[in-house]
Write a protein that holds these residues in place. Sequence first.
Motif, PDB file in Angstrom:
ATOM      1  N   TYR A 139      -6.532  11.665 -30.506  1.00  0.00           N
ATOM      2  CA  TYR A 139      -6.145  10.442 -31.259  1.00  0.00           C
ATOM      3  C   TYR A 139      -6.332  10.551 -32.599  1.00  0.00           C
ATOM      4  N   GLU A 140      -5.585   9.842 -33.536  1.00  0.00           N
ATOM      5  CA  GLU A 140      -5.387   9.937 -34.906  1.00  0.00           C
ATOM      6  C   GLU A 140      -6.171   8.774 -35.585  1.00  0.00           C
ATOM      7  N   ARG A 164      -2.513   9.619 -29.492  1.00  0.00           N
ATOM      8  CA  ARG A 164      -1.316  10.242 -29.471  1.00  0.00           C
ATOM      9  C   ARG A 164      -0.295  10.021 -28.474  1.00  0.00           C
TER      10      ARG A 164
END
Length: 250
Positions: A139-140, A164
């Motif tokens: 994930y970002e 993501r």
Amino acid sequence: MVAVVPLKRGCGVVVLFLLQFGVLSGRGSLSIEHAQLRSPLSKGQVTSSDSWNTSPGVTESTKAPSYIPNCPSGGLCDRLPPECVMCSENYSCIYGKPTFLECRVREHIHCVDKENHKQESFTINTTCQFCWQLPPSEYECSSSTNCTTVSCPRQRYKASCKVRDHIHCLGNRTFSKMLYCNWTGGYKWSTALALSITLGGFGADRFYLGQWREGLGKLFSFGGLGIWTLIDVLLIGVGYVGPADGSLYI
């Protein structure tokens, strides 16, 4: 007899005059009534044409769904981004164990299986875990430059994270998380240490790190007669003294 004839003639003239006046008045009233009947008809025709032109079926234009640009056509169904499919989440699975999701392709999306056959319903194998439980590599998160990285204890900030593409998980794909401050302003640790060893007596290391007051103090005190210079070499070497903006070294 002579007197009667003119009277009859006079009555005939009067009657003829009245008949002509009635006919004329009748024609006038008929023309007026005809105009009154005709005008609403014309108005009704205009109104109906206007309503036909402004009907929703004519003016409304069909728009493609917003997810279409992000969904490649003709690829594998199980590799589509989650926004391109509709899956039934299995919340009764055991955390950390393998599980599966029953998914269906959204409208206007065309995909195939591994044998290049068109699919609409398929199964995705994944791990039973919520999105916020994923490893950081999947994930970002947003970054923050308003917190200090070099502090004791270390500061945290509230980040907004998003999973993501091609990663499937349970729950919301966007979530908040408390993360440690981890950003850099472009200062190099090697440069700061080299300046502290060579020109530390003139406050060059403190000037480089953006600490102007400490730099002026070292400059006018000749590095605290050498003592301050030695202390700064140790503090910068172990990373205790960092940039003034609170960022990390690179």
